[in-house]
Write a protein that holds these residues in place. Structure first.
Motif, PDB file in Angstrom:
ATOM      1  N   GLU A   1     -17.355  -0.285   0.353  1.00  0.00           N
ATOM      2  CA  GLU A   1     -18.705   0.098  -0.065  1.00  0.00           C
ATOM      3  C   GLU A   1     -19.724  -1.025   0.156  1.00  0.00           C
TER       4      GLU A   1
ATOM      5  N   PRO B   1       0.125  15.748  -7.095  1.00  0.00           N
ATOM      6  CA  PRO B   1      -1.049  15.615  -7.958  1.00  0.00           C
ATOM      7  C   PRO B   1      -1.737  14.264  -7.720  1.00  0.00           C
ATOM      8  N   LEU B   2      -2.994  14.222  -8.005  1.00  0.00           N
ATOM      9  CA  LEU B   2      -3.789  13.029  -7.714  1.00  0.00           C
ATOM     10  C   LEU B   2      -3.120  11.794  -8.332  1.00  0.00           C
ATOM     11  N   GLY B   3      -2.937  10.802  -7.478  1.00  0.00           N
ATOM     12  CA  GLY B   3      -2.290   9.578  -7.970  1.00  0.00           C
ATOM     13  C   GLY B   3      -0.771   9.658  -7.927  1.00  0.00           C
ATOM     14  N   GLN B   4      -0.239  10.828  -7.592  1.00  0.00           N
ATOM     15  CA  GLN B   4       1.224  10.957  -7.508  1.00  0.00           C
ATOM     16  C   GLN B   4       1.615  11.549  -6.168  1.00  0.00           C
TER      17      GLN B   4
ATOM     18  N   SER C   1     -12.404  10.642 -11.491  1.00  0.00           N
ATOM     19  CA  SER C   1     -11.996  11.823 -10.745  1.00  0.00           C
ATOM     20  C   SER C   1     -11.296  12.821 -11.662  1.00  0.00           C
TER      21      SER C   1
ATOM     22  N   ASN D   1     -21.134  14.542  -2.469  1.00  0.00           N
ATOM     23  CA  ASN D   1     -21.792  15.550  -3.297  1.00  0.00           C
ATOM     24  C   ASN D   1     -22.453  16.561  -2.388  1.00  0.00           C
TER      25      ASN D   1
ATOM     26  N   PRO E   1      -6.314   6.416  -8.431  1.00  0.00           N
ATOM     27  CA  PRO E   1      -7.541   7.163  -8.189  1.00  0.00           C
ATOM     28  C   PRO E   1      -8.612   6.716  -9.175  1.00  0.00           C
TER      29      PRO E   1
ATOM     30  N   LYS F   1      -9.001   7.779   2.625  1.00  0.00           N
ATOM     31  CA  LYS F   1      -7.579   7.749   2.333  1.00  0.00           C
ATOM     32  C   LYS F   1      -6.755   8.282   3.507  1.00  0.00           C
TER      33      LYS F   1
ATOM     34  N   ILE G   1      -0.278   5.576 -12.828  1.00  0.00           N
ATOM     35  CA  ILE G   1      -1.534   4.836 -12.675  1.00  0.00           C
ATOM     36  C   ILE G   1      -1.495   3.564 -13.511  1.00  0.00           C
TER      37      ILE G   1
ATOM     38  N   PHE H   1      -7.804  -0.210   7.988  1.00  0.00           N
ATOM     39  CA  PHE H   1      -8.484  -0.263   6.702  1.00  0.00           C
ATOM     40  C   PHE H   1      -9.988  -0.177   6.932  1.00  0.00           C
TER      41      PHE H   1
ATOM     42  N   VAL I   1     -15.572  18.835 -11.933  1.00  0.00           N
ATOM     43  CA  VAL I   1     -14.707  17.662 -11.861  1.00  0.00           C
ATOM     44  C   VAL I   1     -13.490  17.975 -10.992  1.00  0.00           C
ATOM     45  N   PHE I   2     -12.865  19.137 -11.246  1.00  0.00           N
ATOM     46  CA  PHE I   2     -11.718  19.552 -10.427  1.00  0.00           C
ATOM     47  C   PHE I   2     -12.137  20.772  -9.623  1.00  0.00           C
TER      48      PHE I   2
ATOM     49  N   PRO J   1       0.841  -1.189   0.000  1.00  0.00           N
ATOM     50  CA  PRO J   1       0.000   0.000   0.000  1.00  0.00           C
ATOM     51  C   PRO J   1       0.878   1.242   0.000  1.00  0.00           C
ATOM     52  N   GLN J   2       0.378   2.250  -0.713  1.00  0.00           N
ATOM     53  CA  GLN J   2       1.208   3.428  -0.908  1.00  0.00           C
ATOM     54  C   GLN J   2       1.590   4.047   0.434  1.00  0.00           C
TER      55      GLN J   2
ATOM     56  N   TRP K   1      -7.165   3.231  -4.006  1.00  0.00           N
ATOM     57  CA  TRP K   1      -6.248   4.251  -3.528  1.00  0.00           C
ATOM     58  C   TRP K   1      -5.002   3.653  -2.905  1.00  0.00           C
ATOM     59  N   ASP K   2      -5.161   2.483  -2.299  1.00  0.00           N
ATOM     60  CA  ASP K   2      -3.993   1.866  -1.668  1.00  0.00           C
ATOM     61  C   ASP K   2      -2.912   1.554  -2.678  1.00  0.00           C
ATOM     62  N   ARG K   3      -3.299   1.330  -3.923  1.00  0.00           N
ATOM     63  CA  ARG K   3      -2.317   1.036  -4.965  1.00  0.00           C
ATOM     64  C   ARG K   3      -2.022   2.263  -5.805  1.00  0.00           C
ATOM     65  N   GLY K   4      -2.450   3.420  -5.309  1.00  0.00           N
ATOM     66  CA  GLY K   4      -2.151   4.641  -6.045  1.00  0.00           C
ATOM     67  C   GLY K   4      -2.993   4.815  -7.290  1.00  0.00           C
TER      68      GLY K   4
ATOM     69  N   LEU L   1     -10.031  12.525   0.660  1.00  0.00           N
ATOM     70  CA  LEU L   1     -10.107  11.722  -0.562  1.00  0.00           C
ATOM     71  C   LEU L   1     -10.643  10.319  -0.297  1.00  0.00           C
ATOM     72  N   ASP L   2     -11.055   9.687  -1.407  1.00  0.00           N
ATOM     73  CA  ASP L   2     -11.587   8.328  -1.353  1.00  0.00           C
ATOM     74  C   ASP L   2     -12.745   8.255  -0.368  1.00  0.00           C
TER      75      ASP L   2
ATOM     76  N   LEU M   1       0.601  12.017 -15.646  1.00  0.00           N
ATOM     77  CA  LEU M   1      -0.407  11.550 -14.697  1.00  0.00           C
ATOM     78  C   LEU M   1      -0.754  10.091 -14.934  1.00  0.00           C
TER      79      LEU M   1
ATOM     80  N   HIS N   1      -0.503   2.332   6.576  1.00  0.00           N
ATOM     81  CA  HIS N   1      -1.295   2.721   7.738  1.00  0.00           C
ATOM     82  C   HIS N   1      -1.946   1.481   8.293  1.00  0.00           C
TER      83      HIS N   1
END
Lengths: 206, 336, 409, 528
Positions: free
Chosen positions: B74, B274-277, C327, B95, C323, B120, C374, B70, B243-244, B63-64, C318-321, B115-116, C370, B67
């Motif tokens: 959903e 940035p998202l995902g980074q 999004s 929303n 998103p 997250k 991913i 968990f 969206v952003f 996991p990134q 998200w745990d694997r990066g 996030l998430d 980006l 932590h």
């Protein structure tokens, strides 16, 4: 062993058994399958093109049998879903192929639908792919000083154009391309279709 | 023996020859046996006897963020009235402007910063927040219940002063109940009162050379503008759905929000953007970008009673641009 | 004395080969027995594999759009709720509400017609005007599914419990076939439901045909390269690894053509095309395809796990990066112009091949890389799942608005 | 349905196994005696190698002066004609092979003529070396060896002459047809079926004399070489005719027939020819008996039982029924048994007499060929495993394997046989012994390069193709250096063949030596 007759009889008997298992058995099973829904027979032009495909020996570098996703990423490369026996009912001679010096072509008609692209590529593959080791087929084309009515002129990047005149496809090239464009086996296969499912259980559970 | 050699030379070999023959016989059988063994093992592998087929190939990567907790997924939302409340809470969380529209004065949602869906780690996850309240907060110098805390979010981050009702949901409102039910569910199994790894936003040490909005603009243009727009107003899809999220201006959080403080924003940015980074920017870059973003004008601080300077003194110590003069203008006046 | 022969005995020419009598070595027999046992096991195992293979093919068949037997409620949550919200409230200023909508309460033909064609223009719902862009579901839902869905919507949001018959959908589909999206509420009201008037007029920039030079590029090709349409189809709908272009952001398309030129995106065939185009032509082609509206011809075809794909697209891991795709690419994967292309109704082989290309570096033109990270976090099954799921979505509706046409900036 | 098929299949495999078990039981209980009078042979277990076969002491049982019987003289003309034809096809075939190999890295070379396109050149290569070189030379060796082991002159010695003429004409017609694009379009079956009628007819002219000779044999027992030759001569015509009957199958059925045939050409035709030849020449040159009669039996019947059903492993992962593929995989693995038997039998004898390798170049060829047979078979079995096949299928690795079998094994064995038989058949010695050694090293080194290149390149190619994140182009790029190396190896091999052909022509045209030499060795052995 010192008798010829029993030797011959048993040897041929074993071969007969093998023929039963490898030829007659599969034939009975496969012949009972209806063509894959949506599979059309070849048109007259496509059949002529298929003869070209056979005569040029395309099969020695190109297979026509995508593997299942459980075995190889063929579908991700755009080569199509795993082929099943009922996809081939109109194929004579079969062109399954056992080499992939070039990519699989079973669905090349959907992956590369452009006639003009194929003509360029057949005339000189390295006009597109510098790394390609496919032979060109210049003898399926001719050079004319200008295109006549009904002539199909091959689009070529500047460095591959003749010094003068144009390159025009002969009918054989057009037939071959028509066959390639018609190669489309993207309709879903029936669940009970026949193929080698030996790899299916290695796939991840869905 | 040697005399016999002539006679049986064909069938009889010397001991040395016998030895060579024996060695080759054994070698061939060993080779064949080894190959056969390979065949068997490979087949066992094929049949799945040598690997656990039940476990899909997942979690190949660690996991990134490591932590310890968990939250449930959903699909674990229960049925019944409690489940309905969780789903309503989740809908508000994801929303907010749509599902709590009476109390939202900008275009943000809870999930923009948490996030998430508040899961997250290192983006102030709800499972960690739930077990941290009630708690004393310096911000308002009193013990805050979870409802108080959420009210703060509406007041500042959601800029409730600009909402149809002009304020956060009144005490005991269903919005609080639903959100808390959702958060409580997210914290299923979390230890109460224990500092959890991944809680809140990470605290970044301030770089030795401080931070600089001008440098931050370079970072912003290179790393943030593609999503949030060079004007910081975010982007929408063709139907006009956000969206952003906007980062400043009238549709963003107001001057009273935690995110308006450079240190908080820097921590969030460092860990998540940035998202995902996440964690791809240097600390310096994160601080600078945060400084750039938080030195832009945004809705006024609802706590402001008198002048900006008074409010700055009362409520805006530390790393805030509130009341400071940037580009010749004093910040904090608010947006239209 | 001579215990060993230092030289060979000289063989006789008259010697005839024969075999001595020795038993079969034990090792050979043991290997034979082991192999025989395993052969039997493997053959028995064969039937299990066939059953799994058949189940996989059955799954793929069931994943085809317009084949599901889902009820109205699940169709609603899968197909409508992302935009119109689970409670049908819509999104203020963006998506009209379903609850209490006169478009649902009136004749059943109206919602059916909207589902079949989608909407491209302003529409007034409960006194609020929306600039509506709704996709056409004609290519992803069957008549039965549309009937079930409309019955559900009318019962839930308009209190009209009478079910709608699939025949009505069939008839309407025949009648409306081939049309583009409804030009806002005005055209819809005029054609089917005068009682919904007044509706805002459709006064958007006229969708002028692209200039003849661009159309020549599209249909005939030029300057040593091939016509766009010869691969991407007359409607820009694509197939297999040839991407669907219809409805992609203009700026995105132009940027890809530049990428082929500068090598940040490798595709030998497209490089030939890109080299034959001027900058103006690249931009003009982007504008042209951005405004094309085409039904979806994408079908799940990679045997991916659709449910897994849906999770990845809507929730991410998200745990694997990873998103969620939406999004950045927008709530319905319609894209966010100009940087983020629409993904909906894209061909699975194309989507998967691009995700693979980010990994291999064949494609390296993502803004801020980006996509690189991913894509690296996705495995083979993930790629197939995501790609197959996206193929089930309705196509991006065209937004013939000024911003969209101009979004290349 | 699948369950029923699976059950049926397992049962049929069990039948094969029972046959094998019965065979082993019969062998171990001496039920398959060499001759009637051996029925009382007391065979003590654990005394392997010590047992004195009663026959061993009766010298004349295993000695027979062929020359005095004039056996070689009768077979001389057909054997020489067939060998000469075979060598002709070999040279031509290797030139086409070399051109095909070069074309894979010089794709624009010779692209103006349809007849010289890769798809046809490669096909010409295959048909010339298989049906020209391997089959004709194999038949020549069989025509020469069969009368010798049966101690009787070849019967109907004129028929093979007609056969050779017909075969050559048909093959030439087939080659011309292929060069002009007229082909049946299936691998190994490209020669148009109309032309195949000529080949099938020619086959009759080869088969009949050998069978008649066998029937008139002067020995009671049939030596193991005879089993392989006779069985191969029964099998191949049946295979060839069945596979070439047109208009029966289409689509996938046709593919199963195709690979049933193509692999059986190797397994039931070329392999019996090669193994039988090795079984004759190894003990003949060394002058010692084969290790074990029991293993000979196991090897022969194991090959018949299992090799006949491995063909569909060429379609693993393809659109053919799972059960056929699995059946072929299982049988491919079972091939370990006969291969081990043959390996022990032949290699033990060679290993005990390594001195002979130094002395005899023919033996060097044959023994190395036999060794490569073992390796090719092991490799083939392992290649049929699903896991391995996923990598190697569709790649140059398979080409390397095919050449290990058809070249490393069969062709080397045939080279050795030709070197041995020509002096004895013609009475003319090979004029340049050094050329024989040069030939050996050229083809061995050439083949080593060839095989290593394709094996490594093929695996790299396969791994690239299995990884979705590597573009297809990479599977081409990664093989390039190996394809070039293959051409280098191929050139060496072709050079060796040219040398061989020239040497053969010179040998045959020279004046006969008074006597082929008193010894079987190419140069007189010097006893210490």
């Amino acid at each position: 062993m010192n008798r010829i007759l029993p030797l011959g009889v048993i040897a041929l008997g074993i071969l007969a058994f093998a023929t039963l298992m490898l030829v007659i058995g599969p034939a009975i099973q496969i012949k009972s399958m209806a063509p894959t829904p949506g599979l059309a027979n070849y048109s007259a032009q496509e059949l002529r093109g298929r003869e070209q495909y056979v005569a040029q020996g395309c099969v020695y570098c190109h297979s026509q049998q995508p593997r299942s996703a459980d075995q190889a990423p063929d579908a991700e490369r755009g080569w199509g879903r795993a082929a099943v026996a009922s996809d081939y009912v109109y194929d004579r001679p079969h062109q399954l192929g056992t080499m992939r010096t070039g990519p699989d072509l079973f669905n090349v008609g959907t992956r590369l639908p452009s006639r003009d692209w194929h003509l360029t590529h057949l005339y000189q593959p390295r006009a597109i792919f510098a790394w390609s080791i496919m032979p060109g087929y210049p003898y399926l084309f001719e050079r004319k000083s200008r295109a006549g009515p009904g002539d199909v002129v091959v689009s070529l990047p500047a460095e591959h154009r003749p010094a003068e005149g144009v390159i025009v496809a002969k009918p054989a090239a057009l037939d071959l391309v028509a066959y390639l464009q018609g190669l489309d086996h993207t309709n879903p296969a029936p669940a009970r279709a026949v193929r080698d499912d030996g790899y299916s259980e290695r796939g991840e559970p869905r | 023996m040697i005399d016999d050699d002539r006679i049986s030379a064909e069938a009889q070999d010397s001991p040395k020859q016998e030895g060579a023959g024996r060695a080759v016989r054994r070698g061939v059988i060993a080779l064949g046996g080894g190959a056969a063994l390979f065949v068997l093992v490979s087949m066992a592998f094929d049949l799945g006897w040598l690997r656990d087929r039940g476990e899909p190939v997942k979690n190949r990567e660690a996991p990134q963020a490591m932590h310890t907790f968990f939250p449930p997924g959903e699909q674990a939302i229960p049925d019944g009235p409690a489940g309905d409340a969780i789903k309503r809470g989740q809908a508000i969380f994801m929303n907010t402007r749509m599902n709590a529209k009476d109390f939202v004065g900008n275009h943000l949602s809870c999930s923009n910063c948490h996030l998430d869906g508040g899961r997250k780690a290192d983006s102030a996850p709800m499972w960690a927040a739930w077990v941290s309240y009630p708690a004393y907060r310096k911000k308002n110098k009193q013990i805050n219940t979870m409802e108080d805390r959420i009210k703060g979010c509406f007041t500042y981050s959601m800029n409730a002063q600009n909402s149809p009702t002009g304020g956060a949901p009144p005490a005991g409102h269903d919005v609080y109940k639903d959100l808390q039910t959702y958060m409580h569910w997210l914290a299923t199994g979390a230890p109460t009162g224990k500092k959890m790894l991944g809680a809140g936003y990470p605290e970044l040490d301030k770089p030795a050379g401080g931070y600089d909005p001008a440098r931050g603009k370079l970072v912003y243009d290179a790393k943030c503008a593609v999503c949030h727009g060079s004007d910081g107003q975010g982007q929408r899809d063709l139907n006009g759905r956000l969206v952003f999220p906007p980062l400043w201006g009238p549709d963003s959080y107001n001057w009273g929000a935690g995110m308006a403080r450079v240190n908080t924003a820097a921590g969030f940015i460092k860990a998540n953007m940035p998202l995902g980074q996440g964690n791809s920017l240097t600390d310096q870059q994160a601080w600078d970008a945060a400084a750039f973003i938080d030195s832009q004008e945004r809705p006024r601080d609802p706590r402001q009673k008198g002048s900006i300077a008074d409010n700055a003194k009362a409520n805006h110590g530390g790393d805030s641009y509130y009341g400071k003069v940037v580009g010749g203008r004093q910040l904090g006046a608010g947006t239209k | 004395m001579k215990t060993q022969l230092s030289g060979p005995p000289s063989p006789s020419e008259t010697f005839e080969p024969y075999e001595t009598m020795r038993p079969i070595p034990l090792g050979v027999l043991m290997i034979a027995v082991a192999l025989a046992l395993w052969g039997v096991v493997l053959l028995f195992d064969n039937s299990e594999a066939v059953a799994i293979g058949q189940a996989e093919r059955a799954d793929v068949l069931a994943d085809q759009p317009a084949r599901s037997d889902a009820d109205g409620a699940s169709l609603f949550s899968a197909r409508c709720a992302t935009c119109h919200q689970p409670n049908g409230s819509g999104v203020s200023g963006a998506v009209p509400p379903l609850a209490g909508s006169p478009f649902l309460a009136g004749r059943a033909e109206v919602p059916i017609a909207i589902l079949l064609r989608g909407i491209d223009g302003p529409i007034r719902v409960r006194d609020t005007v929306y600039d509506g862009h709704m996709p056409s579901f004609a290519s992803v839902l069957s008549d039965e599914e549309i009937a079930r869905l409309v019955s559900y919507l009318r019962e839930r949001f308009a209190d009209r419990p009478a079910p709608v018959a699939a025949e009505m959908v069939t008839a309407l589909r025949g009648e409306l076939a081939g049309g583009s999206g409804w030009k806002g509420g005005q055209e819809l009201a005029a054609r089917l439901a005068p009682e919904l008037a007044p509706q805002p007029s459709f006064a958007l920039a006229s969708r002028a045909e692209a200039d003849p030079a661009t159309m020549r590029l599209v249909n005939e090709g030029t300057n040593g390269s091939w016509a766009c349409a010869s691969c991407h189809g007359a409607l820009g709908q694509g197939s297999e690894t040839v991407p669907r272009l219809a409805g992609l952001p203009a700026g995105y398309i132009a940027r890809q053509l530049e990428s082929y030129l500068n090598g940040s995106r490798r595709n030998e065939s497209m490089a030939v095309v890109a080299r034959s185009l001027t900058r103006q032509e690249r931009v003009a082609l982007g504008d042209y395809y951005a405004l094309l509206r085409a039904p979806s011809n994408a079908r799940p075809s990679l045997g991916g796990d659709i449910a897994r794909g849906e999770r990845l697209v809507l929730e991410g891991v998200w745990d694997r990066g990873i998103p969620p795709c939406v999004s950045c690419h927008g709530p319905s994967a319609f894209g966010v112009a100009p940087g983020f292309p629409g993904l909906a109704a894209q061909h699975p082989a194309y989507t998967a091949s691009q995700l693979a290309a980010w990994v291999s570096g064949e494609r390296d033109n993502a803004q801020q890389k980006l996509m690189n990270g991913i894509a690296r976090s996705l495995d083979d099954a993930d790629r197939r799942a995501v790609a197959d799921y996206l193929a089930t979505l309705p196509p991006v509706p065209v937004a013939a608005t000024k911003e969209r046409a101009d979004d290349r900036r | 349905m699948s369950l029923t098929i699976g059950l049926l299949l397992a049962l049929s495999f069990v039948v094969s196994l029972l046959a094998l078990a019965f065979l082993i039981w019969a062998i171990n209980n001496n039920q398959l005696r060499i001759e009637q009078r051996h029925a009382y042979t007391i065979f003590t277990e654990g005394e392997a190698g010590q047992v004195d076969d009663p026959t061993a002491e009766r010298e004349d049982d295993h000695h027979f002066d062929i020359e005095r019987a004039g056996i070689d003289r009768v077979s001389r003309l057909p054997v020489l004609i067939l060998v000469a034809s075979g060598i002709g096809w070999l040279v031509l075939g290797s030139l086409f092979g070399l051109v095909a190999s070069l074309k894979l890295h010089w794709p624009d070379w010779l692209d103006a003529q349809a007849a010289l396109t890769f798809g046809r050149v490669r096909t010409l290569h295959l048909n010339m070396v298989i049906y020209g070189w391997a089959s004709m030379t194999g038949i020549a060796v069989a025509l020469w060896v069969t009368p010798r082991i049966f101690h009787t002159p070849l019967r109907l010695p004129r028929l093979p002459l007609i056969g050779a003429a017909l075969w050559n004409m048909a093959l030439l017609a087939g080659a011309i047809a292929i060069a002009n694009g007229w082909t049946d379009g299936e691998e190994w079956l490209e020669i148009p079926w109309q032309v195949d009628i000529g080949l099938a007819t020619a086959g009759v002219f080869f088969v009949v004399p050998i069978i008649v000779t066998a029937a008139r044999r002067e020995v009671h027992h049939i030596y193991v070489t005879g089993w392989y030759y006779l069985a191969g001569l029964c099998w191949f015509p049946v295979l060839f005719v069945i596979a070439n009957i047109p208009y029966i199958h289409s689509g996938v059925q046709e593919a199963t027939v195709n690979w049933w045939f193509a692999h059986n050409v190797l397994g039931l035709w070329l392999t019996p020819l090669g193994v039988g030849t090795a079984y004759y020449f190894i003990p003949k040159i060394i002058g010692k008996p084969i290790y074990s009669y029991s293993l000979s039996l196991l090897g022969f019947w194991g090959l018949a039982l299992f090799y006949s059903q491995v063909g569909i492993h060429h379609l693993i992962g393809g659109p053919v029924p799972t059960w056929v593929v699995t059946l072929s995989i299982v049988h491919s693995m079972m091939m370990f048994i006969p291969v081990l038997a043959v390996a022990v039998n032949q290699h033990v004898l060679v290993a005990r007499n390594l001195w002979a390798l130094r002395e005899s170049i023919p033996l060097r060829f044959v023994a190395l060929g036999a060794l490569l047979y073992t390796l090719a078979s092991f490799q083939g079995s392992i290649e049929a495993l699903r896991t391995v096949n996923s990598v190697t299928h569709f790649t140059h690795y398979t080409v390397g394997h095919a050449h290990l079998g058809a070249y490393g094994f069969l062709t080397l064995v045939l080279f050795g046989a030709v070197y041995y038989l020509v002096p004895r058949s013609t009475g003319r010695q090979w004029p340049w012994p050094a050329a024989m050694a040069a030939h050996f090293w050229l083809v061995v080194v050439g083949f080593l390069v060839y095989f290593a290149a394709l094996t490594i390149g093929g695996v790299l190619q396969g791994l690239a193709m299995l990884d979705a994140t590597r573009p297809f182009a990479e599977s081409v790029r990664v093989t390039m250096p190996y394809l070039q190396a293959r051409s280098v190896g191929g050139s060496l091999m072709a050079l060796g063949h040219l040398l061989f052909a020239v040497h053969f022509v010179v040998a045959v045209l020279q004046r006969p030596a008074p006597h082929p030499g008193a010894t079987v060795l190419s140069k007189p052995a010097v006893a210490a």
